[in-house]
Each structure stands twice: as C-alpha cells, then as structure tokens.
Write a protein that holds these residues in place. Structure first.
Motif, PDB file in Angstrom:
ATOM      1  N   GLY A 182       0.787  -1.223   0.000  1.00  0.00           N
ATOM      2  CA  GLY A 182       0.000   0.000   0.000  1.00  0.00           C
ATOM      3  C   GLY A 182       0.821   1.276   0.000  1.00  0.00           C
ATOM      4  O   GLY A 182       0.289   2.365   0.152  1.00  0.00           O
ATOM      5  N   TYR A 183       2.134   1.149  -0.189  1.00  0.00           N
ATOM      6  CA  TYR A 183       3.012   2.321  -0.186  1.00  0.00           C
ATOM      7  C   TYR A 183       3.090   3.013  -1.544  1.00  0.00           C
ATOM      8  O   TYR A 183       3.458   4.169  -1.620  1.00  0.00           O
ATOM      9  CB  TYR A 183       4.429   1.942   0.257  1.00  0.00           C
ATOM     10  CG  TYR A 183       4.499   1.375   1.645  1.00  0.00           C
ATOM     11  CD1 TYR A 183       3.929   2.032   2.726  1.00  0.00           C
ATOM     12  CD2 TYR A 183       5.141   0.172   1.878  1.00  0.00           C
ATOM     13  CE1 TYR A 183       3.991   1.504   3.994  1.00  0.00           C
ATOM     14  CE2 TYR A 183       5.210  -0.364   3.152  1.00  0.00           C
ATOM     15  CZ  TYR A 183       4.630   0.310   4.205  1.00  0.00           C
ATOM     16  OH  TYR A 183       4.696  -0.226   5.466  1.00  0.00           O
ATOM     17  N   LEU A 184       2.781   2.294  -2.601  1.00  0.00           N
ATOM     18  CA  LEU A 184       2.843   2.852  -3.946  1.00  0.00           C
ATOM     19  C   LEU A 184       1.416   3.026  -4.446  1.00  0.00           C
ATOM     20  O   LEU A 184       0.689   2.050  -4.618  1.00  0.00           O
ATOM     21  CB  LEU A 184       3.626   1.921  -4.880  1.00  0.00           C
ATOM     22  CG  LEU A 184       3.791   2.376  -6.319  1.00  0.00           C
ATOM     23  CD1 LEU A 184       4.638   3.644  -6.397  1.00  0.00           C
ATOM     24  CD2 LEU A 184       4.444   1.274  -7.150  1.00  0.00           C
ATOM     25  N   THR A 185       1.015   4.273  -4.630  1.00  0.00           N
ATOM     26  CA  THR A 185      -0.364   4.522  -5.062  1.00  0.00           C
ATOM     27  C   THR A 185      -0.445   5.035  -6.489  1.00  0.00           C
ATOM     28  O   THR A 185      -1.482   4.924  -7.120  1.00  0.00           O
ATOM     29  CB  THR A 185      -1.061   5.530  -4.126  1.00  0.00           C
ATOM     30  OG1 THR A 185      -0.300   6.750  -4.111  1.00  0.00           O
ATOM     31  CG2 THR A 185      -1.191   4.970  -2.722  1.00  0.00           C
ATOM     32  N   GLU A 186       0.660   5.612  -6.982  1.00  0.00           N
ATOM     33  CA  GLU A 186       0.680   6.054  -8.372  1.00  0.00           C
ATOM     34  C   GLU A 186       2.096   5.951  -8.925  1.00  0.00           C
ATOM     35  O   GLU A 186       3.076   6.010  -8.188  1.00  0.00           O
ATOM     36  CB  GLU A 186       0.119   7.462  -8.537  1.00  0.00           C
ATOM     37  CG  GLU A 186       0.800   8.532  -7.744  1.00  0.00           C
ATOM     38  CD  GLU A 186       0.108   9.885  -7.883  1.00  0.00           C
ATOM     39  OE1 GLU A 186      -1.129   9.955  -7.927  1.00  0.00           O
ATOM     40  OE2 GLU A 186       0.843  10.874  -7.948  1.00  0.00           O
ATOM     41  N   LEU A 187       2.157   5.782 -10.228  1.00  0.00           N
ATOM     42  CA  LEU A 187       3.425   5.623 -10.924  1.00  0.00           C
ATOM     43  C   LEU A 187       3.364   6.440 -12.200  1.00  0.00           C
ATOM     44  O   LEU A 187       2.455   6.253 -13.014  1.00  0.00           O
ATOM     45  CB  LEU A 187       3.671   4.149 -11.248  1.00  0.00           C
ATOM     46  CG  LEU A 187       4.951   3.785 -11.970  1.00  0.00           C
ATOM     47  CD1 LEU A 187       6.176   4.100 -11.100  1.00  0.00           C
ATOM     48  CD2 LEU A 187       4.952   2.314 -12.346  1.00  0.00           C
ATOM     49  N   GLU A 188       4.307   7.358 -12.356  1.00  0.00           N
ATOM     50  CA  GLU A 188       4.352   8.185 -13.564  1.00  0.00           C
ATOM     51  C   GLU A 188       5.325   7.565 -14.571  1.00  0.00           C
ATOM     52  O   GLU A 188       6.455   7.226 -14.219  1.00  0.00           O
ATOM     53  CB  GLU A 188       4.798   9.602 -13.224  1.00  0.00           C
ATOM     54  CG  GLU A 188       3.786  10.366 -12.407  1.00  0.00           C
ATOM     55  CD  GLU A 188       4.192  11.806 -12.170  1.00  0.00           C
ATOM     56  OE1 GLU A 188       5.296  12.222 -12.588  1.00  0.00           O
ATOM     57  OE2 GLU A 188       3.386  12.528 -11.555  1.00  0.00           O
TER      58      GLU A 188
END
Length: 70
Positions: A28-34
């Motif tokens: 749950g630490y990564l919510t978005e990735l560009e």
C-alpha cells in the motif's frame, strides 16, 4: 501472468527495482506511478504490460506524462 511467475521472471532478469515496486504496491506504499508512454517501465513489452497490469490490480494509478519535444 501470476504474481509468482511475474516475480520469477523479474528475478531471472535481475530486475530487483521492479520487484521492489511490486512489493511496495502490495504493502500500500505505492499509489501512483508516472511513466513516459514511449519508455514504459521495461524494455520487454510483454513483461512491461504484465507488470503494469499487476500494479494496476494492486490499486496503483498509472499516470502517463507528456513528453515535451525541445
């Protein structure tokens, strides 16, 4: 592709940073990735799609940034 198969393939290719992204997403630490659309995340298109699909299934929003040509 199952998570285990995906991680095994990433391990075979020594792509530990991508495994870290998967683990961060699962925790749950990564919510978005560009990402830049022309680059993606990995050079292998099939593996790239599998990783992005898995990250999306973990609730990560994939954001494609525009690439400005100068």
């Amino acid at each position: 592709m199952t998570r285990d198969k995906l991680v095994a393939e990433l391990e075979d290719k020594k792509l530990t940073e991508v495994i870290d992204l998967i683990e961060e997403a699962e925790a749950g630490y990564l919510t978005e990735l560009e990402l830049a659309p022309s680059l993606g995340l990995l050079r292998d298109d099939t593996l790239n799609e599998a990783v992005l699909n898995y990250l999306s299934s973990q609730g990560v929003e994939i954001i494609y940034v525009t690439e400005d040509e100068e």
